[in-house]
Write a protein that holds these residues in place. Sequence first.
Motif, mmCIF file in Angstrom:
data_model
loop_
_atom_site.group_PDB
_atom_site.id
_atom_site.type_symbol
_atom_site.label_atom_id
_atom_site.label_comp_id
_atom_site.label_asym_id
_atom_site.label_seq_id
_atom_site.Cartn_x
_atom_site.Cartn_y
_atom_site.Cartn_z
ATOM 1 N N SER A 58 0.827 -1.226 0.000
ATOM 2 C CA SER A 58 0.000 0.000 0.000
ATOM 3 C C SER A 58 0.853 1.264 0.000
ATOM 4 O O SER A 58 0.554 2.244 0.688
ATOM 5 C CB SER A 58 -0.945 -0.003 1.206
ATOM 6 N N LEU A 59 1.912 1.225 -0.794
ATOM 7 C CA LEU A 59 2.788 2.385 -0.923
ATOM 8 C C LEU A 59 2.700 2.934 -2.342
ATOM 9 O O LEU A 59 2.597 2.187 -3.317
ATOM 10 C CB LEU A 59 4.236 2.006 -0.612
ATOM 11 N N HIS A 60 2.762 4.227 -2.454
ATOM 12 C CA HIS A 60 2.632 4.900 -3.748
ATOM 13 C C HIS A 60 3.893 5.707 -4.027
ATOM 14 O O HIS A 60 4.407 6.403 -3.144
ATOM 15 C CB HIS A 60 1.417 5.834 -3.732
ATOM 16 N N ILE A 61 4.399 5.600 -5.267
ATOM 17 C CA ILE A 61 5.527 6.417 -5.702
ATOM 18 C C ILE A 61 4.991 7.510 -6.600
ATOM 19 O O ILE A 61 4.395 7.238 -7.650
ATOM 20 C CB ILE A 61 6.586 5.572 -6.436
ATOM 21 N N HIS A 62 5.179 8.737 -6.168
ATOM 22 C CA HIS A 62 4.673 9.879 -6.933
ATOM 23 C C HIS A 62 5.596 10.155 -8.115
ATOM 24 O O HIS A 62 6.814 10.129 -7.996
ATOM 25 C CB HIS A 62 4.594 11.121 -6.043
ATOM 26 N N VAL A 63 5.001 10.414 -9.284
ATOM 27 C CA VAL A 63 5.747 10.655 -10.514
ATOM 28 C C VAL A 63 5.498 12.078 -10.987
ATOM 29 O O VAL A 63 4.341 12.521 -11.080
ATOM 30 C CB VAL A 63 5.332 9.659 -11.624
ATOM 31 N N LYS A 123 5.836 16.278 -15.536
ATOM 32 C CA LYS A 123 6.579 16.958 -16.600
ATOM 33 C C LYS A 123 7.675 16.084 -17.196
ATOM 34 O O LYS A 123 7.834 16.024 -18.410
ATOM 35 C CB LYS A 123 7.185 18.258 -16.061
ATOM 36 N N ASP A 124 8.467 15.453 -16.327
ATOM 37 C CA ASP A 124 9.603 14.692 -16.849
ATOM 38 C C ASP A 124 9.541 13.202 -16.549
ATOM 39 O O ASP A 124 10.432 12.439 -16.934
ATOM 40 C CB ASP A 124 10.926 15.264 -16.329
ATOM 41 N N GLY A 125 8.471 12.750 -15.850
ATOM 42 C CA GLY A 125 8.289 11.340 -15.580
ATOM 43 C C GLY A 125 9.191 10.773 -14.497
ATOM 44 O O GLY A 125 9.223 9.558 -14.292
ATOM 45 N N GLN A 126 9.918 11.631 -13.781
ATOM 46 C CA GLN A 126 10.823 11.157 -12.739
ATOM 47 C C GLN A 126 10.086 10.902 -11.430
ATOM 48 O O GLN A 126 9.088 11.554 -11.128
ATOM 49 C CB GLN A 126 11.941 12.190 -12.506
ATOM 50 N N TRP A 127 10.582 9.948 -10.663
ATOM 51 C CA TRP A 127 9.994 9.654 -9.362
ATOM 52 C C TRP A 127 10.440 10.721 -8.359
ATOM 53 O O TRP A 127 11.624 11.078 -8.300
ATOM 54 C CB TRP A 127 10.446 8.281 -8.874
ATOM 55 N N THR A 128 9.483 11.201 -7.548
ATOM 56 C CA THR A 128 9.808 12.305 -6.645
ATOM 57 C C THR A 128 9.564 12.001 -5.169
ATOM 58 O O THR A 128 10.214 12.588 -4.317
ATOM 59 C CB THR A 128 8.971 13.546 -7.014
#
Length: 420
Positions: free
Chosen positions: A400-405, A408-413
């Motif tokens: 249940s973890l989310h990686i925010h993207v 604009k550039d598709g990078q993980w933040t």
Amino acid sequence: MVEDVTEQEIGTVEAVFAILGDPHFTEEHGSHLKIKKSGELASDLPTTNPWAGLKELVADKGLEADAILCPGDIAFQNSANTLSAGWKHLVDLGKLMNCEHVVSATGNHDVTSRSQAEMLKKAVIRNLKAGYGPFEQLKCLHPPYPSVTRGDIDHQQGRDHRIRYFGASLLLVTAAKYQILIVNSCSEHGHDEFEHERGTFPPSAVGELKVALTQCDPKRISVAIMHHPPESHTQDGAGAHDFIDNGQELLKLLADQGDWLVVHGHKHEARLGQASGSGLQPVVFGAASLAIHIEEVKGTVRNQFYLLKVRLEAHGLTGRFQTWDWFTGRGWEPARPDGDGIYDGAAFGARDVGRVITDIAALSPLPMDWSEVIRRVPDADLLPPEDRNRVRQRLRARHSLHIHVDGKDGQWTKLEKAAS
């Protein structure tokens, strides 16, 4: 085999390789790399011809590399003119990028691998040259093919390399920081119709490879380059039959010797991962075509150019790509993350993906900037694109973890708890 070397004896070694997959220089159709009969580019506009754009990109950004790697198909449909012109352009690019070596494996478009019988029947005297062997055009290239070494002014080393390559079906090229094994996966191509798509690694080449590997230095970065994929490479229904026959033996011999990166072309689809087998198998990179008309290829492919920085450390090879996509009318642009493709910043080197997932799932407190995730779990920054996407999916499904993207550039933040 070379004796085992302890981790303490291996320092970090770094080299940069410019990778140009399946350029396909052409006089008429099939590729964006159009040339005149003279061999010059049909257009010098950087937004019209990828090669003109590539030269501009190299000059503007001051791009340099230790070696240029081309996994074959310099030519288009075994044209002698596009082969000789393409080889010259590759060598010239090597000078522009201050490379120590320019090397190319042999692709099926670089050899006369289809029967010339009908051509001979039409005009026997005029077409006698059609009866030459499938590799004659390559043997006549200047400077000598398949490797050019900076400083080899009289081309004596190049001629020696040519003889060894065509005699043994492989060649080991060495430098202070790296060693490049060039494999001729077209070595068994003749004039029979069934031969022109498959790749081969015959028993004679197995024997030659065993000898060559005794000359390898485990303190150098090891790269093997070939045209056909060394094992099955399926692609959106386009078939998986055109891999190297006996390629598994090739991969096993490389794995037994040390840490290897294998670079191939032919499929026109970029793919990065480990060969099947244990975690010590070679990393295999299938390069996309530099310039083939992608509308003529099934699947989701792009035209790409790569600058790959490879590091050899005590725990093995790691690498990071600078990647550019080609767009007619716009030129070369940094490649954005998209699916499992090779994007600008893509990497490899993480061997235990399950451990990466477990370690990320244990991080706290959340939310956490992705830069902090990488600091705590360094292998999270060395995941190949396909594994990277799987990690994101499984963190969501199982933890249940989310990686925010970044949109604009598709990078993980950021790593955060998924919304319920």
